[in-house]
Enzyme design. Structure first.
Site, mmCIF file in Angstrom:
data_model
loop_
_atom_site.group_PDB
_atom_site.id
_atom_site.type_symbol
_atom_site.label_atom_id
_atom_site.label_comp_id
_atom_site.label_asym_id
_atom_site.label_seq_id
_atom_site.Cartn_x
_atom_site.Cartn_y
_atom_site.Cartn_z
ATOM 1 N N GLU A 53 11.628 84.450 51.961
ATOM 2 C CA GLU A 53 11.425 83.675 53.192
ATOM 3 C C GLU A 53 11.302 84.598 54.393
ATOM 4 O OE1 GLU A 53 13.735 83.321 50.890
ATOM 5 O OE2 GLU A 53 14.671 81.339 50.896
ATOM 6 N N SER A 162 4.364 89.318 8.624
ATOM 7 C CA SER A 162 4.364 90.265 9.739
ATOM 8 C C SER A 162 3.748 91.600 9.342
ATOM 9 C CB SER A 162 5.779 90.481 10.252
ATOM 10 O OG SER A 162 6.545 91.122 9.267
ATOM 11 N N ALA A 163 3.398 91.750 8.081
ATOM 12 C CA ALA A 163 2.725 92.967 7.625
ATOM 13 C C ALA A 163 2.072 92.650 6.275
ATOM 14 C CB ALA A 163 3.733 94.109 7.463
ATOM 15 N N ALA A 165 1.161 93.592 2.234
ATOM 16 C CA ALA A 165 2.103 93.909 1.153
ATOM 17 C C ALA A 165 2.507 95.391 1.140
ATOM 18 C CB ALA A 165 1.475 93.514 -0.189
ATOM 19 N N ARG A 208 2.514 99.363 28.786
ATOM 20 C CA ARG A 208 1.326 100.162 29.121
ATOM 21 C C ARG A 208 0.184 99.275 29.597
ATOM 22 N NH1 ARG A 208 3.450 102.102 24.508
ATOM 23 N NH2 ARG A 208 1.831 101.331 23.124
ATOM 24 N N GLU A 266 11.968 92.465 20.114
ATOM 25 C CA GLU A 266 10.709 92.764 19.423
ATOM 26 C C GLU A 266 10.965 93.341 18.043
ATOM 27 O OE1 GLU A 266 7.278 94.400 21.163
ATOM 28 O OE2 GLU A 266 7.978 94.146 23.223
ATOM 29 N N GLY A 268 11.918 93.683 13.929
ATOM 30 C CA GLY A 268 11.290 93.218 12.706
ATOM 31 C C GLY A 268 12.026 92.009 12.151
ATOM 32 N N PRO A 269 11.685 91.600 10.911
ATOM 33 C CA PRO A 269 12.249 90.386 10.320
ATOM 34 C C PRO A 269 13.768 90.398 10.160
ATOM 35 C CG PRO A 269 10.755 91.543 8.790
ATOM 36 C CD PRO A 269 10.635 92.222 10.114
ATOM 37 N N GLY A 273 16.006 87.724 12.150
ATOM 38 C CA GLY A 273 16.803 86.794 11.338
ATOM 39 C C GLY A 273 18.263 86.789 11.791
HETATM 40 N N1 NAP Z 1 5.065 91.464 13.398
HETATM 41 C C1 NAP Z 1 5.929 91.812 14.323
HETATM 42 O O1 NAP Z 1 5.993 91.217 15.391
HETATM 43 C C2 NAP Z 1 6.843 92.977 14.060
HETATM 44 C C3 NAP Z 1 7.718 93.411 15.061
HETATM 45 C C4 NAP Z 1 8.556 94.484 14.774
HETATM 46 C C5 NAP Z 1 8.509 95.059 13.500
HETATM 47 N N2 NAP Z 1 7.626 94.616 12.596
HETATM 48 C C6 NAP Z 1 7.559 95.208 11.260
HETATM 49 O O2 NAP Z 1 8.811 95.034 10.655
HETATM 50 C C7 NAP Z 1 9.023 96.099 9.733
HETATM 51 C C8 NAP Z 1 10.424 96.621 9.925
HETATM 52 O O3 NAP Z 1 11.288 95.577 9.566
HETATM 53 P P1 NAP Z 1 12.837 95.649 9.690
HETATM 54 O O4 NAP Z 1 13.366 94.305 9.382
HETATM 55 O O5 NAP Z 1 13.340 96.808 8.926
HETATM 56 O O6 NAP Z 1 12.991 96.012 11.247
HETATM 57 P P2 NAP Z 1 14.158 95.644 12.276
HETATM 58 O O7 NAP Z 1 14.584 94.269 12.111
HETATM 59 O O8 NAP Z 1 13.636 96.053 13.617
HETATM 60 O O9 NAP Z 1 15.336 96.645 11.884
HETATM 61 C C9 NAP Z 1 16.163 96.356 10.813
HETATM 62 C C10 NAP Z 1 17.416 97.175 10.885
HETATM 63 O O10 NAP Z 1 18.196 96.768 11.983
HETATM 64 C C11 NAP Z 1 19.556 97.027 11.683
HETATM 65 N N3 NAP Z 1 20.294 95.805 11.949
HETATM 66 C C12 NAP Z 1 20.725 95.446 13.167
HETATM 67 N N4 NAP Z 1 21.376 94.291 13.127
HETATM 68 C C13 NAP Z 1 21.369 93.886 11.849
HETATM 69 C C14 NAP Z 1 21.914 92.759 11.158
HETATM 70 N N5 NAP Z 1 22.622 91.824 11.787
HETATM 71 N N6 NAP Z 1 21.690 92.656 9.840
HETATM 72 C C15 NAP Z 1 21.008 93.585 9.175
HETATM 73 N N7 NAP Z 1 20.495 94.688 9.767
HETATM 74 C C16 NAP Z 1 20.688 94.846 11.082
HETATM 75 C C17 NAP Z 1 19.613 97.481 10.248
HETATM 76 O O11 NAP Z 1 19.658 98.895 10.272
HETATM 77 P P3 NAP Z 1 20.982 99.774 10.095
HETATM 78 O O12 NAP Z 1 21.082 100.073 8.669
HETATM 79 O O13 NAP Z 1 20.671 100.987 10.919
HETATM 80 O O14 NAP Z 1 22.128 99.013 10.636
HETATM 81 C C18 NAP Z 1 18.287 97.035 9.699
HETATM 82 O O15 NAP Z 1 17.837 97.830 8.654
HETATM 83 C C19 NAP Z 1 7.948 97.114 10.004
HETATM 84 O O16 NAP Z 1 6.986 97.033 8.979
HETATM 85 C C20 NAP Z 1 7.340 96.679 11.304
HETATM 86 O O17 NAP Z 1 5.955 96.965 11.365
HETATM 87 C C21 NAP Z 1 6.808 93.578 12.837
#
Ligand code: NAP
Length: 333
Positions: A53, A162-163, A165, A208, A266, A268-269, A273
């Protein structure tokens, strides 16, 4: 110009400063002169700087006399780091004030009542829904809950992968969708991934511009997980600050970031989850590419649902086309 058109202009102003004002709200303001022509616009400066304002009044000068102030948030009524906006509006000779959203912060609230007592005409709720779901969404969430707002963003194929195979995932969505993600990073307080994404993709996680250069604002980068990440990981470079949180508990993560307002998950799965099971996600942004991948790599792991009766149900909050992709926005039902 009518009030709604002026409010849209105020919303545009607020969006320009989103991300730069926290813990203060990103507010936009427009001063209409006594002929309802735009005399000045303004948006909140970073903490310690003038409120929207005050900037709009400064730009309007004498044309503010007898004019209308159109503001996205109820003008504040308290001495914080800056004097009350209510006083500035009255001193400038404004006769009417229209605002979108009532200030939920008890310390700053009461501006509208005071303006009314001082004889100004006050109109509340102009485009309130657009403002509260738009530029003020994260700040309002923080005011109401005391916790940062968490958005889970992911890119997926139409069949929820998300990826591919073999793990390759560059790129599921278009350049236009990725540019949109970079714009969102530039206004976020912090961007989070799990260690898994750092090991697999080695992302920079910076905001970026389309030419690859760094955006003016960079979010804090956050890595979550128990494993140590290599010192040469790109996420540890000097482009922005990085925080490593050595836990797997989503609640602990959010606690460690409780001074923040707007978190962009951002990961991964696995991390997605975990956050979904913990019930700490406030919005989902799904960028869906027109591509089929099949295979075992789903966009999200276990979300704690064993039967349809216990499904996590969300509500669509918006759908837009971005280049060849679709962006779905969902909020808890
Ligand atoms: N499509 C998309 O939008 C997108 C985005 C990001 C990634 N990706 C893809 O996802 C893949 C990686 O997947 P990701 O699931 O390994 O990645 P992530 O979810 O980023 O990392 C997983 C890691 O986070 C840690 N972690 C933290 N809190 C956790 C919990 N409550 N339970 C279990 N683990 C926990 C664990 O590592 P510690 O053992 O160190 O604790 C686990 O291995 C890659 O291929 C990437 O390209 C896709």
């Amino acid at each position: 110009m009518n009030l709604e058109t002026a409010m849209r202009l105020a919303i545009e102003q607020s969006e320009r400063v989103k991300g730069a004002t926290y813990p203060n709200p990103p507010v936009g303001a427009v001063i209409l002169d006594s002929d309802n022509e735009v005399a000045g616009v303004g948006a909140t400066e970073p903490p310690g700087g003038p409120h929207a304002e005050v900037l709009a009044l400064r730009r309007a000068g004498q044309r503010a006399v007898g004019g209308t102030a159109v503001v996205t948030l109820e003008p504040c009524n308290h001495h914080g780091r800056t004097p009350p906006c209510v006083d500035a509006l009255v001193a400038a000779g404004i006769s009417a004030v229209a605002y979108a959203v009532t200030d939920p912060n008890p310390v700053a609230a009461g501006g509208a009542a005071r303006l009314g007592e001082l004889g100004l005409e006050v109109v509340a709720g102009v485009l309130a829904d657009e403002v509260s779901r738009g530029p003020l969404r994260e700040w309002l969430h923080k005011q109401r809950t005391g916790m940062p707002h968490v958005t889970w963003k992911f890119a997926t194929s139409v069949d929820g992968r998300s990826a591919a195979a073999d793990g390759s995932s560059q790129w599921i969505t278009s350049e236009a969708a990725r540019a949109d993600v970079h714009r969102r990073r530039a206004v976020a307080d912090a961007v989070l991934v799990g260690t898994g994404t750092v090991f697999t993709d080695d992302p920079l996680l910076t905001a970026r511009l389309p030419d690859g250069s760094l955006a003016e604002r960079q979010p804090l980068r956050v890595v979550v997980g128990e494993r140590e990440i290599p010192p040469e990981a790109k996420i540890l470079n000097d482009d922005s600050r990085t925080m490593v949180i050595r836990t797997r508990d989503p609640h602990e993560v959010i606690k460690a970031l409780s001074d923040r307002t707007d978190l962009l998950l951002e990961g991964g799965p696995t991390l997605a989850g975990a956050f979904l099971r913990a019930g700490v996600i406030d919005r989902i942004l799904a960028y869906i590419g027109p591509i089929l991948l099949g295979g075992p790599i789903t966009a999200v792991d276990d979300v704690g649902v064993l039967s349809i009766a216990h499904a996590q149900r969300w509500r669509f909050d918006g759908v837009e086309s971005i280049g060849p992709d679709v962006l779905l926005s969902l909020v808890p039902n």
